[in-house]
Design a protein around this motif. Structure first.
Motif, PDB file in Angstrom:
ATOM      1  N   VAL A   1     -35.661  18.013  10.838  1.00  0.00           N
ATOM      2  CA  VAL A   1     -34.829  19.214  10.849  1.00  0.00           C
ATOM      3  C   VAL A   1     -33.701  19.050  11.853  1.00  0.00           C
ATOM      4  CG1 VAL A   1     -36.278  20.441  12.529  1.00  0.00           C
ATOM      5  CG2 VAL A   1     -34.857  21.744  10.958  1.00  0.00           C
ATOM      6  N   ALA A   2     -32.537  19.535  11.475  1.00  0.00           N
ATOM      7  CA  ALA A   2     -31.395  19.643  12.393  1.00  0.00           C
ATOM      8  C   ALA A   2     -31.015  21.118  12.418  1.00  0.00           C
ATOM      9  CB  ALA A   2     -30.222  18.797  11.920  1.00  0.00           C
ATOM     10  N   ARG A   3     -30.937  21.682  13.604  1.00  0.00           N
ATOM     11  CA  ARG A   3     -30.597  23.097  13.756  1.00  0.00           C
ATOM     12  C   ARG A   3     -29.350  23.196  14.600  1.00  0.00           C
ATOM     13  NH1 ARG A   3     -31.463  27.585  17.118  1.00  0.00           N
ATOM     14  NH2 ARG A   3     -32.209  26.235  18.758  1.00  0.00           N
ATOM     15  N   GLY A   4     -28.366  23.963  14.126  1.00  0.00           N
ATOM     16  CA  GLY A   4     -27.122  24.046  14.863  1.00  0.00           C
ATOM     17  C   GLY A   4     -26.461  25.409  14.791  1.00  0.00           C
ATOM     18  N   LEU A   5     -25.464  25.550  15.641  1.00  0.00           N
ATOM     19  CA  LEU A   5     -24.617  26.737  15.709  1.00  0.00           C
ATOM     20  C   LEU A   5     -23.183  26.277  15.525  1.00  0.00           C
ATOM     21  CD1 LEU A   5     -26.299  28.142  18.914  1.00  0.00           C
ATOM     22  CD2 LEU A   5     -26.676  28.950  16.587  1.00  0.00           C
ATOM     23  N   THR A   6     -22.472  26.930  14.603  1.00  0.00           N
ATOM     24  CA  THR A   6     -21.118  26.484  14.317  1.00  0.00           C
ATOM     25  C   THR A   6     -20.233  27.637  13.864  1.00  0.00           C
ATOM     26  OG1 THR A   6     -19.788  24.910  13.056  1.00  0.00           O
ATOM     27  CG2 THR A   6     -21.699  25.848  11.921  1.00  0.00           C
ATOM     28  N   ASP A   7     -18.928  27.453  14.015  1.00  0.00           N
ATOM     29  CA  ASP A   7     -17.948  28.384  13.451  1.00  0.00           C
ATOM     30  C   ASP A   7     -17.401  27.856  12.128  1.00  0.00           C
ATOM     31  OD1 ASP A   7     -16.279  26.282  14.252  1.00  0.00           O
ATOM     32  OD2 ASP A   7     -15.537  27.364  16.001  1.00  0.00           O
ATOM     33  N   PHE A   8     -17.866  26.671  11.708  1.00  0.00           N
ATOM     34  CA  PHE A   8     -17.455  26.005  10.473  1.00  0.00           C
ATOM     35  C   PHE A   8     -15.959  25.714  10.422  1.00  0.00           C
ATOM     36  CE2 PHE A   8     -21.482  27.997   9.298  1.00  0.00           C
ATOM     37  CZ  PHE A   8     -22.137  26.929   8.715  1.00  0.00           C
ATOM     38  N   ALA A   9     -15.300  25.750  11.581  1.00  0.00           N
ATOM     39  CA  ALA A   9     -13.863  25.495  11.626  1.00  0.00           C
ATOM     40  C   ALA A   9     -13.465  24.511  12.723  1.00  0.00           C
ATOM     41  CB  ALA A   9     -13.093  26.812  11.829  1.00  0.00           C
ATOM     42  N   TRP A  10     -14.189  24.526  13.845  1.00  0.00           N
ATOM     43  CA  TRP A  10     -13.759  23.730  14.989  1.00  0.00           C
ATOM     44  C   TRP A  10     -14.877  22.860  15.557  1.00  0.00           C
ATOM     45  CZ3 TRP A  10      -9.374  22.095  16.730  1.00  0.00           C
ATOM     46  CH2 TRP A  10      -9.252  21.638  18.044  1.00  0.00           C
ATOM     47  N   VAL A  11     -16.064  23.451  15.777  1.00  0.00           N
ATOM     48  CA  VAL A  11     -17.133  22.703  16.427  1.00  0.00           C
ATOM     49  C   VAL A  11     -18.504  23.183  15.956  1.00  0.00           C
ATOM     50  CG1 VAL A  11     -17.370  24.196  18.466  1.00  0.00           C
ATOM     51  CG2 VAL A  11     -17.866  21.754  18.670  1.00  0.00           C
ATOM     52  N   CYS A  12     -19.459  22.280  16.004  1.00  0.00           N
ATOM     53  CA  CYS A  12     -20.861  22.588  15.736  1.00  0.00           C
ATOM     54  C   CYS A  12     -21.678  22.020  16.884  1.00  0.00           C
ATOM     55  CB  CYS A  12     -21.305  21.958  14.416  1.00  0.00           C
ATOM     56  SG  CYS A  12     -23.076  22.173  14.077  1.00  0.00           S
ATOM     57  N   TYR A  13     -22.558  22.827  17.425  1.00  0.00           N
ATOM     58  CA  TYR A  13     -23.484  22.372  18.453  1.00  0.00           C
ATOM     59  C   TYR A  13     -24.848  22.176  17.800  1.00  0.00           C
ATOM     60  CZ  TYR A  13     -26.717  22.297  22.312  1.00  0.00           C
ATOM     61  OH  TYR A  13     -27.720  21.923  23.166  1.00  0.00           O
ATOM     62  N   ILE A  14     -25.357  20.969  17.817  1.00  0.00           N
ATOM     63  CA  ILE A  14     -26.684  20.669  17.280  1.00  0.00           C
ATOM     64  C   ILE A  14     -27.697  20.904  18.400  1.00  0.00           C
ATOM     65  CG2 ILE A  14     -28.208  18.898  16.310  1.00  0.00           C
ATOM     66  CD1 ILE A  14     -26.040  19.719  14.343  1.00  0.00           C
ATOM     67  N   SER A  15     -28.532  21.905  18.227  1.00  0.00           N
ATOM     68  CA  SER A  15     -29.498  22.240  19.271  1.00  0.00           C
ATOM     69  C   SER A  15     -30.822  21.502  19.117  1.00  0.00           C
ATOM     70  CB  SER A  15     -29.729  23.748  19.313  1.00  0.00           C
ATOM     71  OG  SER A  15     -29.989  24.227  18.024  1.00  0.00           O
ATOM     72  N   GLU A  16     -31.169  21.090  17.897  1.00  0.00           N
ATOM     73  CA  GLU A  16     -32.321  20.230  17.677  1.00  0.00           C
ATOM     74  C   GLU A  16     -32.024  19.232  16.576  1.00  0.00           C
ATOM     75  OE1 GLU A  16     -34.061  23.447  19.706  1.00  0.00           O
ATOM     76  OE2 GLU A  16     -33.547  23.744  17.614  1.00  0.00           O
ATOM     77  N   LEU A  17     -32.446  18.029  16.813  1.00  0.00           N
ATOM     78  CA  LEU A  17     -32.554  17.009  15.769  1.00  0.00           C
ATOM     79  C   LEU A  17     -33.959  16.453  15.962  1.00  0.00           C
ATOM     80  CD1 LEU A  17     -31.363  15.338  13.466  1.00  0.00           C
ATOM     81  CD2 LEU A  17     -30.603  13.694  15.183  1.00  0.00           C
ATOM     82  N   ALA A  18     -34.866  16.880  15.102  1.00  0.00           N
ATOM     83  CA  ALA A  18     -36.276  16.526  15.250  1.00  0.00           C
ATOM     84  C   ALA A  18     -36.763  15.807  14.005  1.00  0.00           C
ATOM     85  CB  ALA A  18     -37.112  17.789  15.481  1.00  0.00           C
ATOM     86  N   VAL A  19     -37.420  14.670  14.217  1.00  0.00           N
ATOM     87  CA  VAL A  19     -37.981  13.889  13.119  1.00  0.00           C
ATOM     88  C   VAL A  19     -39.434  13.588  13.469  1.00  0.00           C
ATOM     89  CG1 VAL A  19     -37.844  11.707  11.835  1.00  0.00           C
ATOM     90  CG2 VAL A  19     -35.738  12.866  12.554  1.00  0.00           C
ATOM     91  N   SER A  20     -40.333  13.876  12.520  1.00  0.00           N
ATOM     92  CA  SER A  20     -41.750  13.585  12.730  1.00  0.00           C
ATOM     93  C   SER A  20     -41.929  12.130  13.139  1.00  0.00           C
ATOM     94  CB  SER A  20     -42.544  13.850  11.449  1.00  0.00           C
ATOM     95  OG  SER A  20     -42.531  15.218  11.149  1.00  0.00           O
ATOM     96  N   ALA A  21     -42.825  11.882  14.070  1.00  0.00           N
ATOM     97  CA  ALA A  21     -43.043  10.524  14.586  1.00  0.00           C
ATOM     98  C   ALA A  21     -43.314   9.530  13.464  1.00  0.00           C
ATOM     99  CB  ALA A  21     -44.187  10.517  15.598  1.00  0.00           C
ATOM    100  N   SER A  22     -44.017   9.952  12.419  1.00  0.00           N
ATOM    101  CA  SER A  22     -44.345   9.035  11.318  1.00  0.00           C
ATOM    102  C   SER A  22     -43.114   8.606  10.525  1.00  0.00           C
ATOM    103  CB  SER A  22     -45.348   9.689  10.370  1.00  0.00           C
ATOM    104  OG  SER A  22     -44.776  10.839   9.763  1.00  0.00           O
ATOM    105  N   ALA A  23     -42.014   9.330  10.663  1.00  0.00           N
ATOM    106  CA  ALA A  23     -40.786   9.008   9.922  1.00  0.00           C
ATOM    107  C   ALA A  23     -39.676   8.482  10.824  1.00  0.00           C
ATOM    108  CB  ALA A  23     -40.304  10.239   9.159  1.00  0.00           C
ATOM    109  N   GLN A  24     -39.925   8.382  12.131  1.00  0.00           N
ATOM    110  CA  GLN A  24     -38.890   7.880  13.042  1.00  0.00           C
ATOM    111  C   GLN A  24     -38.633   6.411  12.764  1.00  0.00           C
ATOM    112  OE1 GLN A  24     -39.975   9.049  17.054  1.00  0.00           O
ATOM    113  NE2 GLN A  24     -39.836  11.209  16.525  1.00  0.00           N
TER     114      GLN A  24
END
Length: 141
Positions: free
Chosen positions: A66-89
């Motif tokens: 999962v990637a979770r972020g906050l953005t204005d869809f015009a200038w910048v997006c802040y990704i607050s989590e990029l999480a991948v299950s250990a079995s898929a890393q």
């Protein structure tokens, strides 16, 4: 993860909080996120305006990233989590999520994030530029 499994990347704004929690724990981010506070996890998901998922294209379509972020869809997006299950890393899931974020946001939106120390090399490998001038007010709880 089965070598023949296909990955499905999608926008999933109504992601189930239990699935989100499971991936946070399995990724190792459970140590730095409020995984035992369901109300806070719900708020984290509910207030994000970019929630991208990676699922295996098999029965049940299990969530593996999962990637979770906050953005204005015009200038910048802040990704607050990029999480991948250990079995898929190590299988390209994190890169795939970041590629999907870039695709959905378009070329005129910058992406920023704060890396966990052990993930710095990953972000450098996928071509993100390290920035020295970041600032932080820590949380009280």
């Amino acid at each position: 993860m089965a070598a023949t499994s296909k990955l499905l990347y999608a926008s999933e704004p109504r992601l189930d909080v239990a699935e989100f929690r499971r991936v946070l724990v399995e990724s190792g981010l459970g140590e730095t996120r409020p995984v035992d506070d369901e109300a806070r996890l719900k708020a984290m998901l509910g207030n994000a305006n970019l929630v991208l998922t990676a699922r295996l294209d098999i029965e049940g379509r299990p969530l593996i990233g999962v990637a979770r972020g906050l953005t204005d869809f015009a200038w910048v997006c802040y990704i607050s989590e990029l999480a991948v299950s250990a079995s898929a890393q190590g299988l390209g899931v994190g890169r795939g999520l970041m590629d999907e974020a870039r695709r959905q946001l378009g070329p005129s939106v910058a992406i920023s994030l704060i890396s966990m120390p052990d993930a710095v090399g990953f972000y450098e490998r996928i071509g993100m530029k390290r920035m020295a001038d970041a600032f932080w007010y820590g949380r009280k709880r």
